[in-house]
Write a protein that holds these residues in place. Structure first.
Motif, PDB file in Angstrom:
ATOM      1  N   SER A  16       0.670  -1.038   0.264  1.00  0.00           N
ATOM      2  CA  SER A  16       0.036  -0.434   0.225  1.00  0.00           C
ATOM      3  C   SER A  16       0.760   1.232   0.100  1.00  0.00           C
ATOM      4  O   SER A  16       0.151   1.962  -0.856  1.00  0.00           O
ATOM      5  CB  SER A  16      -0.871  -0.108   0.914  1.00  0.00           C
ATOM      6  N   LEU A  17       1.828   1.372   0.882  1.00  0.00           N
ATOM      7  CA  LEU A  17       3.185   2.143   1.147  1.00  0.00           C
ATOM      8  C   LEU A  17       3.266   2.251  -0.599  1.00  0.00           C
ATOM      9  O   LEU A  17       3.296   3.351  -1.152  1.00  0.00           O
ATOM     10  CB  LEU A  17       4.306   2.178   1.365  1.00  0.00           C
ATOM     11  N   ALA A  18       3.744   1.159  -1.283  1.00  0.00           N
ATOM     12  CA  ALA A  18       3.689   1.758  -2.791  1.00  0.00           C
ATOM     13  C   ALA A  18       3.947   2.470  -3.463  1.00  0.00           C
ATOM     14  O   ALA A  18       3.832   3.055  -4.433  1.00  0.00           O
ATOM     15  CB  ALA A  18       4.759   0.099  -3.325  1.00  0.00           C
ATOM     16  N   ALA A  19       2.125   1.699  -3.311  1.00  0.00           N
ATOM     17  CA  ALA A  19       0.880   2.027  -4.402  1.00  0.00           C
ATOM     18  C   ALA A  19       1.001   3.968  -4.011  1.00  0.00           C
ATOM     19  O   ALA A  19       0.683   4.864  -5.600  1.00  0.00           O
ATOM     20  CB  ALA A  19      -0.013   1.958  -4.365  1.00  0.00           C
ATOM     21  N   ILE A  20       1.183   4.179  -2.766  1.00  0.00           N
ATOM     22  CA  ILE A  20       0.709   5.650  -2.496  1.00  0.00           C
ATOM     23  C   ILE A  20       1.872   6.488  -3.489  1.00  0.00           C
ATOM     24  O   ILE A  20       2.056   7.806  -3.932  1.00  0.00           O
ATOM     25  CB  ILE A  20       0.361   5.825  -0.882  1.00  0.00           C
ATOM     26  N   LEU A  21       2.752   5.371  -3.021  1.00  0.00           N
ATOM     27  CA  LEU A  21       4.228   6.325  -3.476  1.00  0.00           C
ATOM     28  C   LEU A  21       4.448   6.610  -5.051  1.00  0.00           C
ATOM     29  O   LEU A  21       5.046   7.699  -5.916  1.00  0.00           O
ATOM     30  CB  LEU A  21       5.548   5.476  -3.060  1.00  0.00           C
ATOM     31  N   LEU A  22       3.501   5.350  -5.798  1.00  0.00           N
ATOM     32  CA  LEU A  22       3.665   6.396  -7.490  1.00  0.00           C
ATOM     33  C   LEU A  22       3.034   6.875  -8.009  1.00  0.00           C
ATOM     34  O   LEU A  22       2.539   7.404  -8.786  1.00  0.00           O
ATOM     35  CB  LEU A  22       3.156   4.539  -7.655  1.00  0.00           C
ATOM     36  N   VAL A  23       1.795   6.809  -6.678  1.00  0.00           N
ATOM     37  CA  VAL A  23       0.867   7.934  -7.276  1.00  0.00           C
ATOM     38  C   VAL A  23       1.320   9.421  -6.624  1.00  0.00           C
ATOM     39  O   VAL A  23       1.335  10.226  -7.963  1.00  0.00           O
ATOM     40  CB  VAL A  23      -1.118   7.995  -6.442  1.00  0.00           C
ATOM     41  N   LEU A  24       1.929   9.510  -5.890  1.00  0.00           N
ATOM     42  CA  LEU A  24       2.730  10.697  -5.264  1.00  0.00           C
ATOM     43  C   LEU A  24       3.789  10.664  -7.291  1.00  0.00           C
ATOM     44  O   LEU A  24       4.374  12.222  -7.086  1.00  0.00           O
ATOM     45  CB  LEU A  24       3.708  10.404  -4.718  1.00  0.00           C
ATOM     46  N   GLU A  25       4.448   9.801  -6.492  1.00  0.00           N
ATOM     47  CA  GLU A  25       5.656   9.659  -8.250  1.00  0.00           C
ATOM     48  C   GLU A  25       4.645  10.459  -9.813  1.00  0.00           C
ATOM     49  O   GLU A  25       5.328  11.560 -10.507  1.00  0.00           O
ATOM     50  CB  GLU A  25       6.051   8.950  -8.502  1.00  0.00           C
ATOM     51  N   VAL A  26       3.770  10.272  -9.360  1.00  0.00           N
ATOM     52  CA  VAL A  26       2.970  11.139 -11.153  1.00  0.00           C
ATOM     53  C   VAL A  26       2.847  11.981 -10.467  1.00  0.00           C
ATOM     54  O   VAL A  26       2.429  12.615 -11.649  1.00  0.00           O
ATOM     55  CB  VAL A  26       1.605  10.347 -11.395  1.00  0.00           C
ATOM     56  N   MET A  27       2.062  12.980  -9.593  1.00  0.00           N
ATOM     57  CA  MET A  27       2.024  14.017  -9.070  1.00  0.00           C
ATOM     58  C   MET A  27       3.086  15.323  -8.740  1.00  0.00           C
ATOM     59  O   MET A  27       2.827  16.256  -9.283  1.00  0.00           O
ATOM     60  CB  MET A  27       0.356  13.914  -7.874  1.00  0.00           C
ATOM     61  N   ALA A  28       4.388  13.910  -8.928  1.00  0.00           N
ATOM     62  CA  ALA A  28       5.462  15.448  -8.888  1.00  0.00           C
ATOM     63  C   ALA A  28       6.425  15.198 -10.127  1.00  0.00           C
ATOM     64  O   ALA A  28       6.520  14.027 -10.354  1.00  0.00           O
ATOM     65  CB  ALA A  28       5.709  15.173  -7.166  1.00  0.00           C
ATOM     66  N   PHE A  32      12.084  10.578  -7.909  1.00  0.00           N
ATOM     67  CA  PHE A  32      12.337  10.309  -6.461  1.00  0.00           C
ATOM     68  C   PHE A  32      11.430   8.904  -6.484  1.00  0.00           C
ATOM     69  O   PHE A  32      11.951   7.927  -5.341  1.00  0.00           O
ATOM     70  CB  PHE A  32      12.624  11.447  -5.526  1.00  0.00           C
ATOM     71  N   PHE A  33      10.226   9.412  -6.235  1.00  0.00           N
ATOM     72  CA  PHE A  33       9.439   8.675  -5.478  1.00  0.00           C
ATOM     73  C   PHE A  33       9.362   6.855  -5.585  1.00  0.00           C
ATOM     74  O   PHE A  33       9.352   6.276  -5.715  1.00  0.00           O
ATOM     75  CB  PHE A  33       7.786   8.811  -5.474  1.00  0.00           C
ATOM     76  N   LEU A  34       9.603   6.598  -7.449  1.00  0.00           N
ATOM     77  CA  LEU A  34       9.948   5.518  -7.775  1.00  0.00           C
ATOM     78  C   LEU A  34      10.615   4.855  -6.763  1.00  0.00           C
ATOM     79  O   LEU A  34      10.207   3.661  -6.744  1.00  0.00           O
ATOM     80  CB  LEU A  34       9.930   5.851  -9.285  1.00  0.00           C
ATOM     81  N   TRP A  35      11.631   4.868  -6.363  1.00  0.00           N
ATOM     82  CA  TRP A  35      12.586   4.197  -6.709  1.00  0.00           C
ATOM     83  C   TRP A  35      12.113   4.056  -4.890  1.00  0.00           C
ATOM     84  O   TRP A  35      12.934   2.840  -4.668  1.00  0.00           O
ATOM     85  CB  TRP A  35      13.721   4.920  -6.404  1.00  0.00           C
ATOM     86  N   VAL A  36      11.878   4.749  -3.829  1.00  0.00           N
ATOM     87  CA  VAL A  36      11.529   4.433  -2.775  1.00  0.00           C
ATOM     88  C   VAL A  36      10.419   3.443  -2.583  1.00  0.00           C
ATOM     89  O   VAL A  36      10.575   2.719  -1.826  1.00  0.00           O
ATOM     90  CB  VAL A  36      11.148   5.972  -2.219  1.00  0.00           C
ATOM     91  N   ALA A  37       8.967   3.999  -3.826  1.00  0.00           N
ATOM     92  CA  ALA A  37       8.244   2.746  -4.166  1.00  0.00           C
ATOM     93  C   ALA A  37       8.460   1.477  -4.230  1.00  0.00           C
ATOM     94  O   ALA A  37       8.399   0.396  -3.220  1.00  0.00           O
ATOM     95  CB  ALA A  37       7.310   3.598  -5.127  1.00  0.00           C
ATOM     96  N   PHE A  38       9.800   1.018  -4.677  1.00  0.00           N
ATOM     97  CA  PHE A  38      10.605  -0.152  -5.586  1.00  0.00           C
ATOM     98  C   PHE A  38      11.131  -0.593  -3.782  1.00  0.00           C
ATOM     99  O   PHE A  38      10.666  -1.412  -4.194  1.00  0.00           O
ATOM    100  CB  PHE A  38      11.211   0.175  -6.695  1.00  0.00           C
ATOM    101  N   ALA A  39      11.597   0.208  -3.307  1.00  0.00           N
ATOM    102  CA  ALA A  39      12.653  -0.291  -2.083  1.00  0.00           C
ATOM    103  C   ALA A  39      10.706  -0.556  -0.902  1.00  0.00           C
ATOM    104  O   ALA A  39      10.960  -1.864  -0.536  1.00  0.00           O
ATOM    105  CB  ALA A  39      12.189   0.898  -1.422  1.00  0.00           C
ATOM    106  N   ALA A  40       9.826   0.093  -1.388  1.00  0.00           N
ATOM    107  CA  ALA A  40       8.001  -0.491  -1.010  1.00  0.00           C
ATOM    108  C   ALA A  40       8.300  -1.819  -0.795  1.00  0.00           C
ATOM    109  O   ALA A  40       7.597  -2.455   0.135  1.00  0.00           O
ATOM    110  CB  ALA A  40       7.730   0.177  -0.087  1.00  0.00           C
ATOM    111  N   ALA A  41       7.481  -1.755  -1.899  1.00  0.00           N
ATOM    112  CA  ALA A  41       7.631  -3.214  -2.933  1.00  0.00           C
ATOM    113  C   ALA A  41       8.960  -4.766  -2.171  1.00  0.00           C
ATOM    114  O   ALA A  41       7.848  -5.210  -1.823  1.00  0.00           O
ATOM    115  CB  ALA A  41       7.059  -3.285  -3.961  1.00  0.00           C
ATOM    116  N   LEU A  42       9.716  -3.706  -2.406  1.00  0.00           N
ATOM    117  CA  LEU A  42      10.806  -5.272  -2.287  1.00  0.00           C
ATOM    118  C   LEU A  42      10.556  -5.751  -0.853  1.00  0.00           C
ATOM    119  O   LEU A  42      10.750  -7.239  -0.351  1.00  0.00           O
ATOM    120  CB  LEU A  42      11.853  -4.424  -2.712  1.00  0.00           C
TER     121      LEU A  42
END
Length: 158
Positions: A16-28, A32-42
């Motif tokens: 869920s955190l990864a999905a929220i970060l991906l939404v932030l990536e689309v809006m920002a 940067f948020f893409l890589w943190v979302a990847f870390a959350a998914a891992l």
């Protein structure tokens, strides 16, 4: 923190955190948020595979994955940007590089030259053109370089 420990963080929380970060990536802007979302998914995958991980271990995995993913992602993006045969520039070589666009181009002089110079209009922009010899209106010149805001050229023999 005690609430998180008592409630128990599951792999769904990390995803869920990864999905929220991906939404932030689309809006920002930026990537940067893409890589943190990847870390959350891992981290979510690690929690799924190794279910007995404590919250501290999960946070450590997330932090390590975040740092590694950010540096690796930045390196990958920079390589793509600096690549000479980049797909984005394949259809528009010389985009935003006037020297590359104008070099080799043959133009017809609209005016007689004075002191080896004249003004010409290329692609809607007025440029000073220096050839170094006196040419007449109607003569052709090949652009050889750009030095600052001055086009350098040579006469084309007929």
């Amino acid at each position: 923190m005690d609430f998180l420990i008592s409630a128990g963080v599951t792999y769904w929380h990390w995803w869920s955190l990864a999905a929220i970060l991906l939404v932030l990536e689309v809006m920002a802007p930026g990537v940067f948020f893409l890589w943190v979302a990847f870390a959350a998914a891992l981290t979510g995958i690690a929690k799924l595979l190794f279910g007995g991980m404590s919250l501290e271990i999960q946070l450590l995995v997330f932090a390590i994955c975040g740092v590694v993913a950010t540096f690796a992602g930045r390196r990958w993006v920079m390589r793509r940007i600096n690549a000479k045969g980049d797909d984005d520039n394949a259809e528009s070589p010389g985009l935003n590089q006037r020297e590359q666009q104008f070099r080799g181009r043959i133009i017809t002089l609209p005016h007689d030259m004075t002191d080896g110079e004249t003004r010409v209009v290329l692609d809607g922009t007025t440029w000073r053109l220096y050839v170094g010899q006196l040419l007449k209106a109607g003569d052709q010149v090949r652009i050889t370089a750009i030095k600052g805001t001055v086009l350098q050229g040579e006469a084309v023999s007929r």
